[in-house]
Design a protein around this motif. Sequence first.
Motif, mmCIF file in Angstrom:
data_model
loop_
_atom_site.group_PDB
_atom_site.id
_atom_site.type_symbol
_atom_site.label_atom_id
_atom_site.label_comp_id
_atom_site.label_asym_id
_atom_site.label_seq_id
_atom_site.Cartn_x
_atom_site.Cartn_y
_atom_site.Cartn_z
ATOM 1 N N VAL A 126 0.864 -1.177 0.000
ATOM 2 C CA VAL A 126 0.000 0.000 0.000
ATOM 3 C C VAL A 126 0.901 1.227 0.000
ATOM 4 C CG1 VAL A 126 -1.783 1.249 1.237
ATOM 5 C CG2 VAL A 126 -1.793 -1.239 1.261
ATOM 6 N N SER A 127 0.883 1.985 -1.095
ATOM 7 C CA SER A 127 1.747 3.157 -1.201
ATOM 8 C C SER A 127 1.070 4.394 -0.624
ATOM 9 C CB SER A 127 2.132 3.398 -2.656
ATOM 10 O OG SER A 127 0.981 3.599 -3.445
ATOM 11 N N PHE A 128 -0.258 4.422 -0.645
ATOM 12 C CA PHE A 128 -0.996 5.560 -0.102
ATOM 13 C C PHE A 128 -2.384 5.079 0.275
ATOM 14 C CE2 PHE A 128 -4.229 8.792 -0.993
ATOM 15 C CZ PHE A 128 -3.855 9.777 -0.105
ATOM 16 N N PHE A 129 -2.878 5.513 1.432
ATOM 17 C CA PHE A 129 -4.266 5.214 1.790
ATOM 18 C C PHE A 129 -4.775 6.314 2.704
ATOM 19 C CE2 PHE A 129 -7.911 3.163 3.718
ATOM 20 C CZ PHE A 129 -8.488 2.586 2.613
ATOM 21 N N ASN A 130 -5.882 6.930 2.307
ATOM 22 C CA ASN A 130 -6.511 7.994 3.073
ATOM 23 C C ASN A 130 -7.723 7.386 3.765
ATOM 24 O OD1 ASN A 130 -7.903 10.238 4.023
ATOM 25 N ND2 ASN A 130 -7.307 11.505 2.263
ATOM 26 N N THR A 131 -7.620 7.157 5.062
ATOM 27 C CA THR A 131 -8.712 6.494 5.779
ATOM 28 C C THR A 131 -9.944 7.379 5.886
ATOM 29 O OG1 THR A 131 -7.724 7.231 7.853
ATOM 30 C CG2 THR A 131 -7.220 4.993 7.128
ATOM 31 N N SER A 132 -9.753 8.699 5.943
ATOM 32 C CA SER A 132 -10.926 9.580 6.062
ATOM 33 C C SER A 132 -11.739 9.602 4.766
ATOM 34 C CB SER A 132 -10.503 10.992 6.458
ATOM 35 O OG SER A 132 -9.705 11.564 5.444
ATOM 36 N N LYS A 133 -11.076 9.504 3.641
ATOM 37 C CA LYS A 133 -11.799 9.505 2.367
ATOM 38 C C LYS A 133 -12.080 8.103 1.856
ATOM 39 C CE LYS A 133 -10.408 14.049 0.942
ATOM 40 N NZ LYS A 133 -9.941 14.907 -0.120
ATOM 41 N N GLY A 134 -11.357 7.110 2.350
ATOM 42 C CA GLY A 134 -11.655 5.722 2.039
ATOM 43 C C GLY A 134 -11.093 5.198 0.737
ATOM 44 N N TYR A 135 -9.996 5.762 0.269
ATOM 45 C CA TYR A 135 -9.384 5.231 -0.946
ATOM 46 C C TYR A 135 -7.875 5.334 -0.844
ATOM 47 C CZ TYR A 135 -8.247 9.896 -2.653
ATOM 48 O OH TYR A 135 -7.723 11.142 -2.786
ATOM 49 N N MET B 243 -12.247 1.574 -0.128
ATOM 50 C CA MET B 243 -12.499 0.877 1.133
ATOM 51 C C MET B 243 -13.538 -0.231 0.980
ATOM 52 S SD MET B 243 -14.632 3.826 3.146
ATOM 53 C CE MET B 243 -15.040 2.869 4.561
ATOM 54 N N ASN B 244 -14.412 -0.151 -0.040
ATOM 55 C CA ASN B 244 -15.390 -1.220 -0.285
ATOM 56 C C ASN B 244 -14.715 -2.500 -0.760
ATOM 57 O OD1 ASN B 244 -17.364 0.575 0.420
ATOM 58 N ND2 ASN B 244 -17.945 1.059 -1.683
ATOM 59 N N GLY B 245 -13.488 -2.395 -1.294
ATOM 60 C CA GLY B 245 -12.768 -3.562 -1.779
ATOM 61 C C GLY B 245 -11.864 -4.189 -0.722
ATOM 62 N N PRO C 199 -8.567 -4.166 7.349
ATOM 63 C CA PRO C 199 -8.167 -2.745 7.330
ATOM 64 C C PRO C 199 -6.677 -2.634 6.987
ATOM 65 C CG PRO C 199 -8.644 -3.472 9.574
ATOM 66 C CD PRO C 199 -8.999 -4.607 8.670
ATOM 67 N N VAL C 200 -6.343 -1.635 6.169
ATOM 68 C CA VAL C 200 -4.951 -1.463 5.738
ATOM 69 C C VAL C 200 -4.490 -0.044 6.050
ATOM 70 C CG1 VAL C 200 -5.084 -3.167 3.893
ATOM 71 C CG2 VAL C 200 -5.614 -0.797 3.393
ATOM 72 N N GLY D 27 -10.021 2.336 -15.227
ATOM 73 C CA GLY D 27 -8.742 1.658 -15.097
ATOM 74 C C GLY D 27 -8.840 0.467 -14.162
ATOM 75 N N LEU D 28 -7.667 0.004 -13.696
ATOM 76 C CA LEU D 28 -7.642 -1.151 -12.808
ATOM 77 C C LEU D 28 -8.080 -0.770 -11.405
ATOM 78 C CD1 LEU D 28 -4.287 -2.824 -13.893
ATOM 79 C CD2 LEU D 28 -6.605 -3.437 -14.563
ATOM 80 N N ASN D 29 -8.742 -1.716 -10.734
ATOM 81 C CA ASN D 29 -9.258 -1.494 -9.392
ATOM 82 C C ASN D 29 -8.943 -2.742 -8.554
ATOM 83 O OD1 ASN D 29 -10.570 -0.350 -7.276
ATOM 84 N ND2 ASN D 29 -12.565 -0.220 -8.276
ATOM 85 N N ALA D 30 -8.362 -2.553 -7.374
ATOM 86 C CA ALA D 30 -8.031 -3.675 -6.497
ATOM 87 C C ALA D 30 -9.245 -4.028 -5.661
ATOM 88 C CB ALA D 30 -6.863 -3.314 -5.600
#
Length: 147
Positions: free
Chosen positions: A89-98, A114-116, A120-121, A137-140
């Motif tokens: 995980v190079s970047f994750f914004n928990t408040s915005k969920g992506y 966050m739906n994917g 929790p990461v 594009g691609l989505n994990a």
Amino acid sequence: METFSKKEKEKARQKKRKDKEEKRGERKANAQKGQGLDEMMAYVDENGNITSTPPDPRKKRTIDQEDVQIGVSKQEAGSPQDTVRQGIVSFFNTSKGYGFIRDLKTQESIFVHMNGLIDPVSENDKVTFDVTRTPKGLNAVEVKKAV
């Protein structure tokens, strides 16, 4: 009684009318009659360039209507990849969920929402995930922390 400005305006109108008639006469004198159809034709050669010579009928190719795709480029059906990928995980914004995951094999950045997530990461976590293709594009999806 005519005033000076009225005389000047009338002179200007007369001069304008005279110039217009001269231009019309000049256009008529220099006008060329319509050209023949052969002189007006333009052709496209096999390289897509516009030319005045007609194409060689021996180089004509036929194209099947089924082979033509409009709007979407034809994509080869690739070999089925290993659907489970590993990344960090190079970047994750928990408040915005992506955030974004950097794939370890291809080094490409893949969007994650966050739906994917299954677990929790946070940033710099090693994860395993599947990839789906979306219009953007691609989505994990099915993102889990690696053991």
